[in-house]
Design an enzyme around this catalytic site. Structure first.
Site, PDB file in Angstrom:
ATOM      1  N   GLU A 217       0.762  -1.364  -0.029  1.00  8.06           N
ATOM      2  CA  GLU A 217       0.035   0.091   0.222  1.00  8.06           C
ATOM      3  C   GLU A 217       0.933   1.201  -0.071  1.00  8.06           C
ATOM      4  O   GLU A 217       1.889   1.345   0.970  1.00  8.06           O
ATOM      5  CB  GLU A 217      -0.782   0.016   1.223  1.00  8.06           C
ATOM      6  CG  GLU A 217      -2.004  -1.298   1.230  1.00  8.06           C
ATOM      7  CD  GLU A 217      -2.386  -1.443   2.579  1.00  8.06           C
ATOM      8  OE1 GLU A 217      -1.997  -0.836   3.543  1.00  8.06           O
ATOM      9  OE2 GLU A 217      -2.736  -2.829   2.547  1.00  8.06           O
TER      10      GLU A 217
ATOM     11  N   GLU B 172      -4.704  -6.867   2.768  1.00  8.10           N
ATOM     12  CA  GLU B 172      -3.288  -7.506   3.342  1.00  8.10           C
ATOM     13  C   GLU B 172      -3.563  -9.103   3.021  1.00  8.10           C
ATOM     14  O   GLU B 172      -2.668  -9.487   2.746  1.00  8.10           O
ATOM     15  CB  GLU B 172      -3.124  -7.260   4.853  1.00  8.10           C
ATOM     16  CG  GLU B 172      -2.789  -5.898   5.220  1.00  8.10           C
ATOM     17  CD  GLU B 172      -3.922  -4.717   5.136  1.00  8.10           C
ATOM     18  OE1 GLU B 172      -4.927  -5.033   5.160  1.00  8.10           O
ATOM     19  OE2 GLU B 172      -3.597  -3.401   5.237  1.00  8.10           O
TER      20      GLU B 172
ATOM     21  N   GLN C  53       1.654  -2.054   5.907  1.00 10.05           N
ATOM     22  CA  GLN C  53       2.103  -0.775   6.197  1.00 10.05           C
ATOM     23  C   GLN C  53       2.459  -0.469   7.676  1.00 10.05           C
ATOM     24  O   GLN C  53       3.152   0.319   7.984  1.00 10.05           O
ATOM     25  CB  GLN C  53       0.792   0.139   5.618  1.00 10.05           C
ATOM     26  CG  GLN C  53       1.157   1.628   5.450  1.00 10.05           C
ATOM     27  CD  GLN C  53       0.407   2.342   4.764  1.00 10.05           C
ATOM     28  OE1 GLN C  53      -0.771   2.711   5.106  1.00 10.05           O
ATOM     29  NE2 GLN C  53       0.720   2.880   3.620  1.00 10.05           N
ATOM     30  N   PHE C  54       1.476  -1.104   8.447  1.00 10.82           N
ATOM     31  CA  PHE C  54       1.937  -1.370   9.902  1.00 10.82           C
ATOM     32  C   PHE C  54       1.560  -2.719  10.278  1.00 10.82           C
ATOM     33  O   PHE C  54       0.673  -3.239   9.870  1.00 10.82           O
ATOM     34  CB  PHE C  54       0.706  -0.241  10.610  1.00 10.82           C
ATOM     35  CG  PHE C  54       0.989   1.196  10.629  1.00 10.82           C
ATOM     36  CD1 PHE C  54       2.089   1.725  11.711  1.00 10.82           C
ATOM     37  CD2 PHE C  54       0.624   1.754   9.506  1.00 10.82           C
ATOM     38  CE1 PHE C  54       2.227   3.196  11.604  1.00 10.82           C
ATOM     39  CE2 PHE C  54       0.903   3.401   9.454  1.00 10.82           C
ATOM     40  CZ  PHE C  54       1.729   4.009  10.387  1.00 10.82           C
ATOM     41  N   ALA C  55       2.365  -2.978  11.268  1.00  6.45           N
ATOM     42  CA  ALA C  55       2.121  -4.602  11.527  1.00  6.45           C
ATOM     43  C   ALA C  55       0.976  -4.670  12.328  1.00  6.45           C
ATOM     44  O   ALA C  55       0.390  -5.952  12.135  1.00  6.45           O
ATOM     45  CB  ALA C  55       3.238  -4.826  12.740  1.00  6.45           C
ATOM     46  N   ASP C  56       0.299  -3.670  12.949  1.00  6.92           N
ATOM     47  CA  ASP C  56      -1.092  -3.859  13.179  1.00  6.92           C
ATOM     48  C   ASP C  56      -2.185  -3.996  12.153  1.00  6.92           C
ATOM     49  O   ASP C  56      -3.272  -4.518  12.448  1.00  6.92           O
ATOM     50  CB  ASP C  56      -1.668  -2.347  13.959  1.00  6.92           C
ATOM     51  CG  ASP C  56      -0.437  -1.870  14.659  1.00  6.92           C
ATOM     52  OD1 ASP C  56      -0.714  -1.582  15.882  1.00  6.92           O
ATOM     53  OD2 ASP C  56       0.567  -1.596  14.299  1.00  6.92           O
ATOM     54  N   TYR C  57      -1.727  -3.996  10.848  1.00 11.18           N
ATOM     55  CA  TYR C  57      -2.758  -4.265  10.004  1.00 11.18           C
ATOM     56  C   TYR C  57      -2.599  -5.506   9.066  1.00 11.18           C
ATOM     57  O   TYR C  57      -3.332  -6.136   8.417  1.00 11.18           O
ATOM     58  CB  TYR C  57      -2.384  -3.268   8.604  1.00 11.18           C
ATOM     59  CG  TYR C  57      -2.714  -2.009   8.976  1.00 11.18           C
ATOM     60  CD1 TYR C  57      -3.414  -1.232  10.214  1.00 11.18           C
ATOM     61  CD2 TYR C  57      -2.066  -0.771   8.153  1.00 11.18           C
ATOM     62  CE1 TYR C  57      -3.290  -0.076  10.403  1.00 11.18           C
ATOM     63  CE2 TYR C  57      -2.245   0.495   8.155  1.00 11.18           C
ATOM     64  CZ  TYR C  57      -3.013   0.994   9.409  1.00 11.18           C
ATOM     65  OH  TYR C  57      -2.828   2.282   9.601  1.00 11.18           O
TER      66      TYR C  57
ATOM     67  N   PRO D   4      -5.599  -9.440   8.900  1.00 15.80           N
ATOM     68  CA  PRO D   4      -6.191 -10.078   7.781  1.00 15.80           C
ATOM     69  C   PRO D   4      -5.535 -11.001   6.967  1.00 15.80           C
ATOM     70  O   PRO D   4      -5.915 -12.051   6.283  1.00 15.80           O
ATOM     71  CB  PRO D   4      -6.709  -8.962   6.806  1.00 15.80           C
ATOM     72  CG  PRO D   4      -6.795  -7.630   7.894  1.00 15.80           C
ATOM     73  CD  PRO D   4      -5.693  -7.943   8.801  1.00 15.80           C
TER      74      PRO D   4
ATOM     75  N   HIS E 140      -1.341   1.385  15.719  1.00 14.69           N
ATOM     76  CA  HIS E 140      -0.123   1.890  15.107  1.00 14.69           C
ATOM     77  C   HIS E 140       0.853   1.415  15.848  1.00 14.69           C
ATOM     78  O   HIS E 140       2.086   2.237  15.572  1.00 14.69           O
ATOM     79  CB  HIS E 140      -0.186   3.142  14.796  1.00 14.69           C
ATOM     80  CG  HIS E 140      -1.304   3.476  13.703  1.00 14.69           C
ATOM     81  ND1 HIS E 140      -2.726   3.727  13.847  1.00 14.69           N
ATOM     82  CD2 HIS E 140      -1.305   3.689  12.256  1.00 14.69           C
ATOM     83  CE1 HIS E 140      -3.468   3.857  12.870  1.00 14.69           C
ATOM     84  NE2 HIS E 140      -2.500   3.983  11.813  1.00 14.69           N
TER      85      HIS E 140
END
Lengths: 410, 338
Positions: free
Chosen positions: B29, B60, B82-86, B89, B129
């Site tokens: 992304e 993701e 983009q962030f490990a938090d994403y 999925p 984030h």
């Protein structure tokens, strides 16, 4: 006052449950040969009707009709019949082997043989299929050895994947057959990535993704459609709609509102429904989609309309949730009987030759089974070494796994 | 040799890997035209074209799913989450597919893929984030998991990951992107330009995955840390004057148990640090491994200093973050004679 009525939840139900009389009168079956065949490079918005019709070539008398007919020579059709018959016989033997305790599990293709067998012949060697568990026809039609399939089913000493997966979870890269996963839908989007990689590399190969009607509800179906549409990936996206996801009828995955094929339209992906029990129609549609993919025009969504005549697997008893007679009432008939009737109608086949072929195939499959059982069965062994369990977790075994293998005594 | 930030070092690793190997493709992304929200892929699309570095849909599972297909084809995909938090999925694709493909097909298909994801807190990113999900990967057979703590390693580990025949997860501590943050959030940021580990070789090189590094030699207590916590540990040792041996693990799987064991047997004490939540965190694994290997050498219980078992808070970030005060207290505590 209009909003004061208590709401109720709509839960779709199939038309027929055990004890009911099957009724497919609401299921529209177009006359064979009537669905148009647009040029494969037609824009998606100009062929929306194909997502709501069903491409059919073989009529009730076994005659090939209309613009989708004629993709096959007679000899190739005889091969096709033999592939389907081999698959059915193979299934029969392996179901019995499972009941005899020679393996833990099996999944048959009864009634769906045409889908994978015909599709395989429309693709080339080097193309890659990302199959579900009900596409062994891809292997058989591609000339993969029956004995090797059985070695996998028996998890025996000659199992190419060393006893690591449940029966029928084949992997055959050289035959364009991606390693099977039991997590449904995951491979639909992987196929798109494989197709993207071919395009990135300037290659000429294409991919074929496979998914069942039930699994189209998975998020990975959506992911695959988004990526396929964005990058015009050279991949054919196949939905095999065999009406049942274990005990759940297809209406649970899509509501009763539309067709699975119509899902392609929101993504600008051309979508087409085909009679999955019509060997000629499946092949013609697959070839049409392959031409689109190979010429850089991107993906096509194909809904193969078929019927799962057997149980989901050897762990399933369909009489608990659907009428026993439902399969006999299925309006699209049996794929082997239909191709046989066609071959007889063009004087390429006869009942006698069919009986003779059945006997030959029985022998061939029985011979393969004997050969496989010489390598062992799940129960009798010889089995792959327990040491193998620790191999291939990584290309090179890291120290902690070496230590664990040692601890385990291998 | 150039002084680079961690971002520049990661960008440089991509650049050199793409230059030497046509199979390397980079996507995610905002990764293509714009060069990534953290700029780790800046200029790559302009240099290598849109088919080798491109923007992807916000999806993701699709990012990782397509990457698996590309890797199986024979490419070397490097995907940025983009962030490990994403990542969640994509978890099914990572765990059930990427990690197991080699094993389940007995090597018929493999997945040489790199998944990069900025991780950790310290940027007022709140609970979506700031997470450090490394334990969700270290628990999965078939994955390698690395966490660089400086520009030198960030480049070398990324190059090594791209060459690796198996899937590698790289957790990049985003608070370290621009400087060796030591947990003193109220002090000016020291830039990498003035740090010896900001000196990055211009040429292509790899840093072996599975080898830890000693960042400070010491005699009294072994500190096991990775990512941001390495710098927090160095500061805590300095402030408390405890003679700590600080090991930067760099790679969680495989783990350099040999170095850990030698150090703990020498010092007789061990403190384990991470930013992630405590319970079932990677620190629990480290603690178990150390006691299995070194129990009879230990003079004090192993202590873990970690994030609390709460979601990562926004306003209370510095009460959550295991900073030098908490780490220092732990060092002193294991040194107590009683």
């Amino acid at each position: 006052m209009s909003n004061s009525v208590p709401l109720t939840l709509h839960v779709p139900e199939p038309g027929c449950r055990p004890g009911d009389t099957p009724d497919f009168s609401g299921f529209e079956v177009p006359v064979a040969g009537e669905t148009r065949r647009p040029d494969p490079l037609t824009a998606p918005e100009d062929i929306r009707d194909l997502a709501f019709s069903i491409v059919r070539v073989l009529d009730d008398d076994g005659e090939a009709k209309g613009p989708w007919a004629g993709t096959f020579e007679k000899e190739a059709l005889l091969d096709g019949l033999r592939h389907m018959m081999t698959l059915r016989t193979f299934d029969d033997r392996m179901l019995r082997a499972q009941r005899q305790g020679k393996t833990s599990f099996y999944m048959q293709h009864l009634g769906e043989e045409a889908v994978a067998c015909a599709f395989r012949l429309a693709l080339r060697d080097g193309d890659m299929h990302f199959p579900t568990y009900r596409q062994a026809g891809l292997l058989i039609a591609g000339g993969y050895p029956l004995t090797t399939m059985m070695n996998q089913i028996y998890s025996n000493a000659a199992d190419p994947i060393k006893g690591r997966q449940m029966p029928i979870f084949y992997s055959a890269k050289d035959h364009g057959f991606f390693s099977l996963s039991g997590n449904l839908g995951t491979q639909f989007v992987q196929a798109v990535g494989w197709g993207m990689a071919s395009a990135i590399s300037g290659d000429t190969k294409i991919a074929a993704a496979w998914i069942g009607d039930g699994s189209t509800a998975e998020t990975d179906f959506h992911s695959a459609m988004v990526f396929a549409s964005t990058y015009k990936a050279p991949v054919i996206l196949n939905i095999v709609n065999n009406q049942w996801a274990i005990s759940t009828f297809q209406g649970i995955a899509r509501g009763n509102a539309t067709t699975f094929a119509a899902r392609g339209h929101g993504f600008g992906i051309p979508a087409i429904r085909v009679d999955g029990n019509d060997y000629l129609a499946v092949h013609a549609v697959a070839r049409w989609a392959a031409e689109r993919a190979r010429s850089g025009h991107g993906s096509t969504l194909i809904e193969h309309v078929t019927y799962r005549s057997g149980g989901h697997s050897t762990s399933d008893d369909p009489s608990a949730y659907r009428a026993k007679e439902e399969g006999h009432s299925w309006p699209l008939g049996d794929p082997i009987e239909r191709l046989k009737a066609h071959l007889i109608s063009i004087d390429a086949w006869s009942d006698d030759r069919h009986k003779q072929a059945e006997a030959e195939i029985q022998d061939e499959v029985r011979f393969a089974q004997k050969e496989a059982e010489a390598n062992g069965t799940l129960i009798s062994g010889p089995a792959p070494s327990p040491r193998d369990m620790f191999e291939d977790v990584y290309a090179e075994m890291p120290p902690h796994l070496r230590a664990q293998r040692q601890e385990a005594g291998f | 040799m150039a002084q680079l930030t961690m971002i520049e070092a990661i960008q440089n690793a991509h650049d050199l890997a793409m230059e030497r190997d046509d199979r390397v493709v980079v996507y995610g992304e905002d990764v293509g035209y714009f060069g990534g929200v953290f700029r780790c892929t800046a200029g790559l699309q302009q240099k290598y074209g849109t088919s080798r570095c491109f923007d992807a849909p916000i999806n993701e599972s699709g990012l990782i799913g397509t990457g698996i297909g590309m890797a199986a084809y024979g490419l070397r995909p490097v995907v940025e989450i983009q962030f490990a938090d994403y990542m969640y999925p994509a978890y099914d694709q990572i765990v059930s597919e990427a990690a197991r493909l080699r094993h389940r097909s007995a090597g018929d298909f493999t997945c040489p893929m790199v998944i990069r994801m900025p991780t950790g807190g310290g940027i007022y990113g709140g609970q979506t984030h700031s997470q450090s999900p490394e334990a969700l990967f270290t628990h999965v057979a078939g994955l390698k998991v690395v966490v660089p703590s400086n520009p030198q390693d960030a480049k070398g580990l990324l190059c090594a990951a791209i060459e690796d025949p198996d899937p590698v997860i790289i957790l990049e501590p985003k608070r370290l992107y621009n400087g060796p943050f030591d947990g003193h959030h109220d002090r000016p940021v020291v830039p990498w330009k003035k740090h010896e580990l900001g000196e990055v070789d211009d040429a292509y090189y790899t840093t072996e995955i599975g080898k830890a590094a000693i960042r400070r030699e010491g005699q009294d207590v072994t500190v096991l840390a990775y990512g941001t916590m390495v710098h927090v540990a160095l500061t805590a040792a300095e402030e408390t004057e405890v003679d700590a041996e600080i090991i930067d693990l760099r790679s969680l799987i495989p783990l350099d148990l040999e170095m850990i064991e030698a150090s703990v047997k020498k010092t007789g004490r061990c403190v384990v640090l991470h930013e992630a939540t405590k319970t079932s965190g990677f620190g629990a694994e480290l603690s178990a491994q150390v006691q299995e290997a070194c129990f009879y050498h230990l003079e004090a219980p192993i202590i873990r200093v970690t994030g609390w078992d709460t979601p990562y808070p926004h306003a209370q970030e510095w009460d959550y973050f295991p900073g030098p005060a908490r780490v220092g207290a732990a060092l002193k505590s294991v040194m107590k004679e009683d």
